[in-house]
Each structure stands twice: as structure tokens, then as C-alpha cells.
Write an enzyme that holds these catalytic residues in place. Sequence first.
Site, PDB file in Angstrom:
ATOM      1  N   GLU A  41       0.824  -1.209   0.000  1.00 45.28           N
ATOM      2  CA  GLU A  41       0.000   0.000   0.000  1.00 45.28           C
ATOM      3  C   GLU A  41       0.863   1.268   0.000  1.00 45.28           C
ATOM      4  O   GLU A  41       0.396   2.347  -0.312  1.00 45.28           O
ATOM      5  CB  GLU A  41      -0.954  -0.002   1.200  1.00 45.28           C
ATOM      6  CG  GLU A  41      -0.311   0.037   2.584  1.00 45.28           C
ATOM      7  CD  GLU A  41       0.174  -1.343   3.080  1.00 45.28           C
ATOM      8  OE1 GLU A  41       0.435  -2.232   2.239  1.00 45.28           O
ATOM      9  OE2 GLU A  41       0.298  -1.494   4.303  1.00 45.28           O
TER      10      GLU A  41
ATOM     11  N   CYS B 230      16.479  -6.525   0.874  1.00 48.45           N
ATOM     12  CA  CYS B 230      16.643  -7.723   1.707  1.00 48.45           C
ATOM     13  C   CYS B 230      18.041  -8.296   1.544  1.00 48.45           C
ATOM     14  O   CYS B 230      18.442  -9.163   2.303  1.00 48.45           O
ATOM     15  CB  CYS B 230      15.585  -8.759   1.368  1.00 48.45           C
ATOM     16  SG  CYS B 230      15.806  -9.444  -0.262  1.00 48.45           S
TER      17      CYS B 230
HETATM   18  P1  NAD Z   1       5.646  -5.902   5.294  1.00 46.65           P
HETATM   19  O1  NAD Z   1       5.757  -7.221   5.947  1.00 46.65           O
HETATM   20  O2  NAD Z   1       5.317  -4.727   6.127  1.00 46.65           O
HETATM   21  O3  NAD Z   1       4.517  -5.951   4.147  1.00 46.65           O
HETATM   22  C1  NAD Z   1       4.585  -6.876   3.093  1.00 46.65           C
HETATM   23  C2  NAD Z   1       3.199  -7.057   2.496  1.00 46.65           C
HETATM   24  O4  NAD Z   1       2.347  -7.668   3.457  1.00 46.65           O
HETATM   25  C3  NAD Z   1       2.500  -5.751   2.111  1.00 46.65           C
HETATM   26  O5  NAD Z   1       1.819  -5.948   0.897  1.00 46.65           O
HETATM   27  C4  NAD Z   1       1.537  -5.511   3.253  1.00 46.65           C
HETATM   28  O6  NAD Z   1       0.400  -4.780   2.874  1.00 46.65           O
HETATM   29  C5  NAD Z   1       1.146  -6.918   3.613  1.00 46.65           C
HETATM   30  N1  NAD Z   1       0.733  -7.105   5.008  1.00 46.65           N
HETATM   31  C6  NAD Z   1       0.896  -6.273   6.053  1.00 46.65           C
HETATM   32  N2  NAD Z   1       0.412  -6.857   7.183  1.00 46.65           N
HETATM   33  C7  NAD Z   1      -0.057  -8.075   6.823  1.00 46.65           C
HETATM   34  C8  NAD Z   1      -0.642  -9.154   7.530  1.00 46.65           C
HETATM   35  N3  NAD Z   1      -0.841  -9.113   8.835  1.00 46.65           N
HETATM   36  N4  NAD Z   1      -0.977 -10.252   6.847  1.00 46.65           N
HETATM   37  C9  NAD Z   1      -0.759 -10.343   5.536  1.00 46.65           C
HETATM   38  N5  NAD Z   1      -0.190  -9.349   4.807  1.00 46.65           N
HETATM   39  C10 NAD Z   1       0.154  -8.230   5.443  1.00 46.65           C
HETATM   40  O7  NAD Z   1       7.003  -5.693   4.487  1.00 46.65           O
HETATM   41  P2  NAD Z   1       7.486  -4.363   3.760  1.00 46.65           P
HETATM   42  O8  NAD Z   1       7.899  -3.393   4.805  1.00 46.65           O
HETATM   43  O9  NAD Z   1       6.520  -3.958   2.735  1.00 46.65           O
HETATM   44  O10 NAD Z   1       8.775  -4.899   2.977  1.00 46.65           O
HETATM   45  C11 NAD Z   1      10.067  -4.885   3.518  1.00 46.65           C
HETATM   46  C12 NAD Z   1      10.432  -6.242   4.073  1.00 46.65           C
HETATM   47  O11 NAD Z   1      10.415  -7.219   3.030  1.00 46.65           O
HETATM   48  C13 NAD Z   1      11.832  -6.295   4.663  1.00 46.65           C
HETATM   49  O12 NAD Z   1      11.784  -7.056   5.853  1.00 46.65           O
HETATM   50  C14 NAD Z   1      12.635  -7.020   3.601  1.00 46.65           C
HETATM   51  O13 NAD Z   1      13.778  -7.695   4.090  1.00 46.65           O
HETATM   52  C15 NAD Z   1      11.619  -7.976   3.076  1.00 46.65           C
HETATM   53  N6  NAD Z   1      11.950  -8.435   1.726  1.00 46.65           N
HETATM   54  C16 NAD Z   1      12.368  -9.712   1.579  1.00 46.65           C
HETATM   55  C17 NAD Z   1      12.740 -10.184   0.341  1.00 46.65           C
HETATM   56  C18 NAD Z   1      13.208 -11.598   0.172  1.00 46.65           C
HETATM   57  O14 NAD Z   1      13.256 -12.078  -0.944  1.00 46.65           O
HETATM   58  N7  NAD Z   1      13.572 -12.290   1.232  1.00 46.65           N
HETATM   59  C19 NAD Z   1      12.667  -9.341  -0.767  1.00 46.65           C
HETATM   60  C20 NAD Z   1      12.223  -8.033  -0.603  1.00 46.65           C
HETATM   61  C21 NAD Z   1      11.867  -7.595   0.668  1.00 46.65           C
END
Ligand code: NAD
Length: 492
Positions: free
Chosen positions: A187, A292
Site C-alpha cells: 500500500e 533484503c
Molecule cells: P511488510 O511485511 O510490512 O509488508 C509486506 C506485504 O504484506 C505488504 O503488501 C503488506 O500490505 C502486507 N501485510 C501487512 N500486514 C499483513 C498481515 N498481517 N498479513 C498479511 N499481509 C500483510 O514488508 P514491507 O515493509 O513492505 O517490505 C520490507 C520487508 O520485506 C523487509 O523485511 C525485507 O527484508 C523484506 N523483503 C524480503 C525479500 C526476500 O526475498 N527475502 C525481498 C524483498 C523484501
Amino acid sequence: MAILPEVQSYYGRLKLYINGTWVDSKSSYTQPVMNPAKDEVIAETPFATMDEVNKAVKAAVEAFEKWKETPITTRVQYIYRLKQIMEDHFEEISRITTQNHGKIIDEARGESRRLIENIETACAIAYTLAKGEHIDQVASEIDETLIREPLGVFAVIGPFNFPALAPFWFIPQALVLGCTLVVKPSEITPLPMMWCFKALDELELPPGVVNLVYGSREVSEALIRHPDIQGIAFVGSTPTGKYVYRLAGEYGKRAIVQAGAKNYIVVMPDTDLDKIIPALLTSFFGNTGQRCLSGSNLVAVGEVYESLKRKFVEAASRLKLGYGLDESVEMGPIVSMNAKNRVINYIEKGISEGAKLILDGRNAYVAEYPKGYFIGPTIFDDVTPDMIIARDEIFGPVANIIRVDRLNEAIEMINTKTSYGNAACIFTSSGREAREFRRRVKCGNIGINVGIAAPMAFFPFGGWRESFFGILHGQIDCVDFFTDKKIVIARW
Ligand code: NAD
């Protein structure tokens, strides 16, 4: 072909894409979408209602029956055309990513390029892995065949930091394999995926094959719980990822959960520092540390410590901050004011737990963009691996220098002091030490003289321990995720 959107100052209230049509959401809740370099509202995201989520899933269910019967050669042709559209509009998608996320334009171009490589790889898997296997005469007059069949409708839930690419670790593969999708981007950064859907719309896919909804927790949960969703491909933080994995399990769904990270970068004394400093800068401060695969803990082994510290700080302090669309800028802002405050809290925690702040980015100021969410490169010295700043994922431009005497200590630290296992890198001129590092470190992506160990689209995207939940990974691995195996034993 209609013209795909270029960077605009305001995109209005974003529309959902359901059953091949752009629709106005009936939601009463919208969230502003920001340009983090300018602190400017550039769009509004409506959080889809439950009725809209259900409509998107229903459209995908209905589309699946025909899509899986569409010859794979035809499905591939759609995806080839998607590649061409992406190539033709490479700059637009990259610029919109910079505008909404804040990363510099070259990093956004890197993201767009890897996205296209995922499309190319998806075309290739159609003819190789998707085809099945057969052995004649496994017993007298008996033949045995393995067939892979597409499973149905999947949800793809994306993170803010690779808003276009991360969902594309799954989207082209699912489509080529005959599955249909409901995609929910972050979002905070929904614009790049909105743009990708404009490109998908150009393909004139059968309605319902791909659907786009916006929202946060509620919308994700509704998708995970929906009885017609077969599985969830999720990329995001570890706390959310664990929750998603548990919920998916509760509802009997398959899940790929790629989660958070805390990556160690180890520098050996035999390293040519002048050669590696640019790679270190990209590792720690590229994407403003919001990757990440970003470096977070910089481990100096033995006598390299003093000169590494001096050269790293000198180079980092020269990085030019600003709006990433300016080609001369080397580091953009943090994605949101909340995220900026979170990073500043971590810097303050580091100071209070006794780490020595030797480069302080907290008061970064860009005259042209005084309201941007900037934090400059920040470096702590005298960090110990038990400190919170050395253990938690900060997700900002903060580097912690940790000193050890031998490689063995660095490896032990990586394996025991962090619960994450996304990436670890070593800089060395010794093949023997590189080999030891590669073999002993418990991480899914290993860099050897490489600061960001990002696997190409035709390799799985690694991740161990709390950086990953599931069995199959993104990119090439997800062929088995989107399909199930049918074994046919036939006597004739
Ligand atoms: P986030 O966990 O806050 O959100 C990720 C997604 O989940 C969003 O679309 C969000 O709307 C949704 N979401 C939020 N709460 C939820 C819930 N309770 N249940 C289901 N969905 C929910 O992550 P972010 O801040 O958007 O992204 C950054 C994170 O992603 C960092 O921790 C980074 O390391 C990780 N990341 C990992 C990889 C990988 O391949 N390992 C790649 C990119 C980013």
C-alpha cells in the site's frame, strides 16, 4: 497501443483491475501514496472492500478453466509481448518506481531489468520444466508418466521495496504455467504495480487471468483465507511473513514466504580495498539500505580494520543525496516518514547501547527537497554482535562495523548471532577462505567478492532460517509451486 503512463505529478485515486476492467473501488478508506523525496501526495490507494476481493477471486476462478486449456504456446506468446512492452517502456516503469519508492533511477533500472529477465525465464520454462516426464516399460507392458498441471488461482502479496520486481518473481511463471492471479502490492508503493497492470492490460489477456487489488492486512488475509485461492506467494518482513505462513497452513494453502534479513559482509585482510569500496557502498547504501540483500554488519577481519574503516567512512560521506530522477544523485530518501523515524530510533538505540557513531546521517538535508525523508549514510564502529542494532533488521542506510581476529569468528557470528539467513558476502583474494565461507555459512545467498548476492531469474531466490518459510523459492523454483504432479501408470 495506448500510451502507458509517464511520470505524472498526480495519478488520482487508483483503480482496481478486476476481470479485465479498471474499476473504481467502492471503498470508503484510501491512503495517500507519497513521493518520499518531496513529501508530496502523488495518488490515493483505496483499500479494496471484501466484496471487491471476492469479485477478483471469482474472476480468476472463472478465467482459470479456459486459461489452463489455452495452449502453452499461446500463453507464452502473451508473455513475449509483455516483454516487448516492458522493453519499449523501460524508462517509464523505472521512473515511476523512483518517484514512488525513492530509489535512484539506476537502481530502478536494475529492478526493471531483472523484472524483464523473469519474464524471459518464464518463457523458457514453458518448454522445459513444464513438460513432464515419461518412462516406457517401467514394468512389463506398463508405462509411467509424470504430468505437471496448473493448480488454479494464486495470490501474490508484495513488499514496498521492490514494488515491481518482487511480484514478478511469480507473475510471469504462473501465467505461462496456466494459473490465474490476484495481486496485492504494498500500500506504500502501489504505483509501479499499477503501471505493470497497464502493461498487462495491453496484452488483452482473457478477462480475469490477472487481477489487481490494493490494501493491507485485511485484504491479504481475505485472500489467504479465501477457499478458492490455492496458494500465496508473499514477500515482506519476517513478523508478517511468519503470520502469513501460519495462516496459510491453517487454511491448508501452499505458501512461499520470502522474509526479512540481517546480512553480514566480511572483509579479509588480503582484500584490495580500493577495488571493493564501490561494492561496499552499493551493498550498504544502495536502495538507501532498503533491500533484503543489503549489507548491514561489516565485519573487518584482522589488520584490515583501520584502513577499511577510514576508506569506507570517507567514501560514504561523499555520497550525494537527492531525488533519484536526477542522474547525478547517489542515494535517495527512505520510503516514508514512519520508516525514517524507525531508522532514527535504531540509530539512537545504537548510541545508547554503546556503539560509536562515526558517521551520522540523521541531519541529512537536501536544499532542493527540504521536506524529503532523507537520512544520510550512517556508520557505527565498536559494534558487538549482541547489540540490537547488530541483530534487528534496520532497513535503512546504517552500517555496523564489527571487528574480529579470524574468519572462523566471523562465520560463527553469522551462524549464531542472527536468526536471519538471507545473504552473507565475503571479500577476499583467497579461494580457500572463500570456499570455507561458502560451505559453512548458513545463508541462502552467498556473495564472493560481490556485495549484493542477488540470484539471476533462472536460479531460485535463496533464503534460509527466518528469512524464508516454505520449501520452494521465488523465480525458477516456483514452477513446482504453481503446478502439481500427476503420476500416470498405464498398462496397455
Ligand atoms: P511488510 O511485511 O510490512 O509488508 C509486506 C506485504 O504484506 C505488504 O503488501 C503488506 O500490505 C502486507 N501485510 C501487512 N500486514 C499483513 C498481515 N498481517 N498479513 C498479511 N499481509 C500483510 O514488508 P514491507 O515493509 O513492505 O517490505 C520490507 C520487508 O520485506 C523487509 O523485511 C525485507 O527484508 C523484506 N523483503 C524480503 C525479500 C526476500 O526475498 N527475502 C525481498 C524483498 C523484501
